[in-house]
Design a protein around this motif. Structure first.
Motif, PDB file in Angstrom:
ATOM      1  N   ARG A   1       1.025  -1.161   0.080  1.00 17.28           N
ATOM      2  CA  ARG A   1      -0.002  -0.157   0.005  1.00 17.28           C
ATOM      3  C   ARG A   1       0.843   1.288  -0.141  1.00 17.28           C
ATOM      4  O   ARG A   1       0.506   2.446  -0.839  1.00 17.28           O
ATOM      5  N   ALA A   2       1.839   1.464   0.733  1.00 19.07           N
ATOM      6  CA  ALA A   2       2.798   2.394   0.728  1.00 19.07           C
ATOM      7  C   ALA A   2       3.336   2.756  -0.312  1.00 19.07           C
ATOM      8  O   ALA A   2       3.705   3.799  -0.960  1.00 19.07           O
ATOM      9  N   ALA A   3       3.755   1.669  -1.101  1.00 11.21           N
ATOM     10  CA  ALA A   3       4.499   1.583  -2.415  1.00 11.21           C
ATOM     11  C   ALA A   3       3.581   2.121  -3.539  1.00 11.21           C
ATOM     12  O   ALA A   3       4.107   3.067  -4.143  1.00 11.21           O
ATOM     13  N   THR A   4       2.445   1.889  -3.403  1.00 10.20           N
ATOM     14  CA  THR A   4       1.412   2.282  -4.349  1.00 10.20           C
ATOM     15  C   THR A   4       1.130   3.969  -4.126  1.00 10.20           C
ATOM     16  O   THR A   4       1.526   4.561  -4.911  1.00 10.20           O
ATOM     17  N   ALA A   5       0.957   4.312  -3.055  1.00 10.75           N
ATOM     18  CA  ALA A   5       0.875   5.588  -2.453  1.00 10.75           C
ATOM     19  C   ALA A   5       1.972   6.633  -3.124  1.00 10.75           C
ATOM     20  O   ALA A   5       1.861   7.592  -3.963  1.00 10.75           O
ATOM     21  N   LEU A   6       3.333   5.821  -2.694  1.00 10.59           N
ATOM     22  CA  LEU A   6       4.510   6.707  -3.168  1.00 10.59           C
ATOM     23  C   LEU A   6       4.753   6.538  -4.538  1.00 10.59           C
ATOM     24  O   LEU A   6       5.041   7.589  -5.172  1.00 10.59           O
ATOM     25  N   SER A   7       4.162   5.532  -5.426  1.00  4.17           N
ATOM     26  CA  SER A   7       4.295   5.636  -6.850  1.00  4.17           C
ATOM     27  C   SER A   7       3.358   6.700  -7.503  1.00  4.17           C
ATOM     28  O   SER A   7       3.656   7.292  -8.292  1.00  4.17           O
ATOM     29  N   HIS A   8       2.175   6.745  -6.883  1.00  7.21           N
ATOM     30  CA  HIS A   8       1.391   7.874  -7.269  1.00  7.21           C
ATOM     31  C   HIS A   8       1.850   9.164  -7.087  1.00  7.21           C
ATOM     32  O   HIS A   8       1.728  10.180  -7.755  1.00  7.21           O
ATOM     33  N   ALA A   9       2.615   9.344  -6.006  1.00  5.46           N
ATOM     34  CA  ALA A   9       3.117  10.763  -5.771  1.00  5.46           C
ATOM     35  C   ALA A   9       4.338  11.057  -6.527  1.00  5.46           C
ATOM     36  O   ALA A   9       4.433  12.074  -7.281  1.00  5.46           O
ATOM     37  N   LEU A  10       5.046   9.807  -7.233  1.00  4.86           N
ATOM     38  CA  LEU A  10       6.221  10.095  -7.801  1.00  4.86           C
ATOM     39  C   LEU A  10       5.904  10.181  -9.254  1.00  4.86           C
ATOM     40  O   LEU A  10       6.343  11.205 -10.172  1.00  4.86           O
ATOM     41  N   VAL A  11       4.827   9.735  -9.712  1.00  6.65           N
ATOM     42  CA  VAL A  11       4.109   9.915 -11.200  1.00  6.65           C
ATOM     43  C   VAL A  11       3.630  11.141 -11.182  1.00  6.65           C
ATOM     44  O   VAL A  11       3.908  12.214 -12.161  1.00  6.65           O
ATOM     45  N   GLY A  12       3.090  11.589 -10.264  1.00  7.95           N
ATOM     46  CA  GLY A  12       2.403  12.963 -10.073  1.00  7.95           C
ATOM     47  C   GLY A  12       3.711  14.312 -10.455  1.00  7.95           C
ATOM     48  O   GLY A  12       3.648  15.159 -11.139  1.00  7.95           O
TER      49      GLY A  12
END
Lengths: 198, 198, 198, 198
Positions: B147-158
């Motif tokens: 879950r944390a990895a998903t959130a992080l990847s959304h932040a990075l893509v943004g």
DNA sequence: GATGAATGAGGTTTCATTCAT
DNA sequence: CATGAATGAAACCTCATTCAT
């Protein structure tokens, strides 16, 4: 019913319709209907589609800024930088989560549709990135060139925007989670050797 | 002139017009004119405005994916994760910088205009975030919940999207600078104690 | 059906509707209907209500001028002034009588509705009064100050306009009668002692 | 403030707005605003736009007639016809010059806008031409058929109208000049051999 | 294969007009 | 007596889309 109240009803409806459909696809008819008034009244109070959109933008921008400012005020000013950052992020995500249409309007629609509005929201975003730039410059443990700070703040603002969207479209996502994720990203970057190099 | 060539000319024009004006504000008339063909021909080849927009979306999404994949392929597979990340980021920013209308189409327009298209581009974005999720999971020095990895990847893509926009609108910005900034943000976060905690 | 023909059909209808209803009260709908085409076609060919009205004005002004010029050409140039005047008047009244809507457009509507059009028709009227001024200056047996000639020509043009209206609204009135009446008014005034005094 | 006064204020405003904009382009809003009253009051007193326009017409027609009648009364009844004519013309041009909006309303607007009003003003004009017909019949030194007298009076009324417009739009033009010009035109025509022929 | 000619449907905007207070 | 609040109807205009050639 007094004018001020009706105006807010109309703005509520407009934010929702504009936020979902976009400026062009939104019809004054639909906005009026959703607001429970007739089309001429919308024009009487808000003059034109463009003016109506601008009014929505200004109201939502003001609301967002007020929410963030209030959040910043909650933290004691002499506390650690991290606590201040946390308060601001929480305020931001709480507001965007609680007001998804307004957020869509500001983040997505306003920037997409041509010149009359882009300027309006560019100001807001510039205020935001400037603020973030100064924040990270102060928070950084190593030296940071102004240019690098600007680039970094654009990245961070983009990350925040993306997280806000993610929180708005993914069930069971809390403002806390978004704030934690962004902090996770921000904090080590500012104190890392890489930052120190530049 | 063979049909395939004509079609690409039309798509070129459409990407440009859609990317600048948005779906609703773009007119088939303008697209046909810019492509140098008559309106009925556009309809003969691409059937409808919606279909035309979708075709643009698919072509641009494929082009972006191909560019990124090619970038990933350039790095030797057994090298350090950082080098791979660098190649991918460079490929991404080089493509978006060189093709601003296509990027605007994917990033801004497709998401703003209602349901027919949002899904199309959501798929692309999901592929991207999934890819990033697996990347950072592998790169992380500490444990990272999915879950944390998903959130992080959304932040990075943004963050990447925002940097791409920034690079497209700010003069004298290079893909290198954008990639460096994002790496600066990503790398320490993955090896920091904070990341390790989770 | 070729474009040029359709355009004339539309102009015919527009002259009639504008001439009878006035600029504001005329509706594009009615014009299109009378022309036997759809509204969008009217816009495709003539761009806007204002442009359509202007096109009508220009066509009718050109037709009137051509008719009068042709009438003037019929008289032998070296003949007596009276014969030339007679030919011109006959041509004028024959044209206005045969084309009452066009005349109403020029005389009544164009001057009534604000600035975009007044200028258009003021030119026509100025040409007319200037022409008349030079005519009566030459025809006058006594001296005539330029100012008096101008005033007189305004009076005569007004008389002609009024007679044209009268001929258009009164049954059994012929162009000959109108021309005779105006000549009756003009001729003695130019050779009278009063004229000589000034 | 008594009703009658309010009504006159409204009519003043309406004459001005109708005279300048035309019937259709004039808005009840603008009239009410210029009159310094609220829109519902205008409706309470004058019922509808059409009634308001008609009321304006009637008031201005009455005023013009009264002015001309007063002018006619100034000349001694047994004096020469020319003196009577001069008084009438002076009265007419003095009134139109002093009240340009009212004149525009009667002369231009009332006749351009369809049936409800044309009749109203046609009556006025008929009264005028009848009066002129009887005047010139009496003044003519030779025999004049009724028909010719009618035609002539239409021409003269048109000349007068045109001179009134000219005086209203050209600087430094006096009622005297207009009256003199018209007299110049009228007098010799009535005593010329041409007139005698008929 | 390609286009000039044409339209149905729908959008923004305005305006005369009326209640409830 | 006077008005703030509100609307039905209709105007101008645009655009995606289709035939007949």
């Amino acid at each position: 019913m007094p004018r001020a109240v009706r105006e807010q009803q109309i703005l509520d409806a407009a934010v929702r319709v504009f936020g979902r459909r976009g400026y062009r696809a939104a019809s004054m008819e639909e906005i009026a209907e959703l607001a429970g008034v007739s089309k001429p009244l919308v024009y009487l109070y808000l003059h034109s589609k463009e003016d109506l959109f601008t009014a929505c933008l200004r109201r939502e921008a003001a609301a967002l800024k007020a929410a963030v400012r209030a959040g910043a005020g909650d933290a004691e000013p002499d506390g650690p930088v991290e606590r201040g950052l946390w308060s601001v992020l929480m305020a931001f995500f709480t507001h965007t989560t609680g007001n998804p249409d307004g957020w869509a309007l500001l983040h997505r629609q306003a920037r997409t549709h041509g010149e009359p509005f882009a300027a309006e929201v560019a100001t807001l975003r510039a205020e935001l990135t400037d603020h973030v730039t100064s924040l990270i410059t102060r928070a950084s443990t190593g030296p940071l060139t102004p240019r690098a700070a600007t680039a970094l703040s654009h990245a961070l603002v983009g990350a925040a925007e993306s997280l806000a969207d993610w929180a708005n479209t993914t069930p069971a996502t809390t403002p806390e989670e978004a704030a934690r994720t962004l902090l996770h990203l921000t904090h080590p970057a500012l104190s890392s050797p890489l930052a120190r190099q530049r």
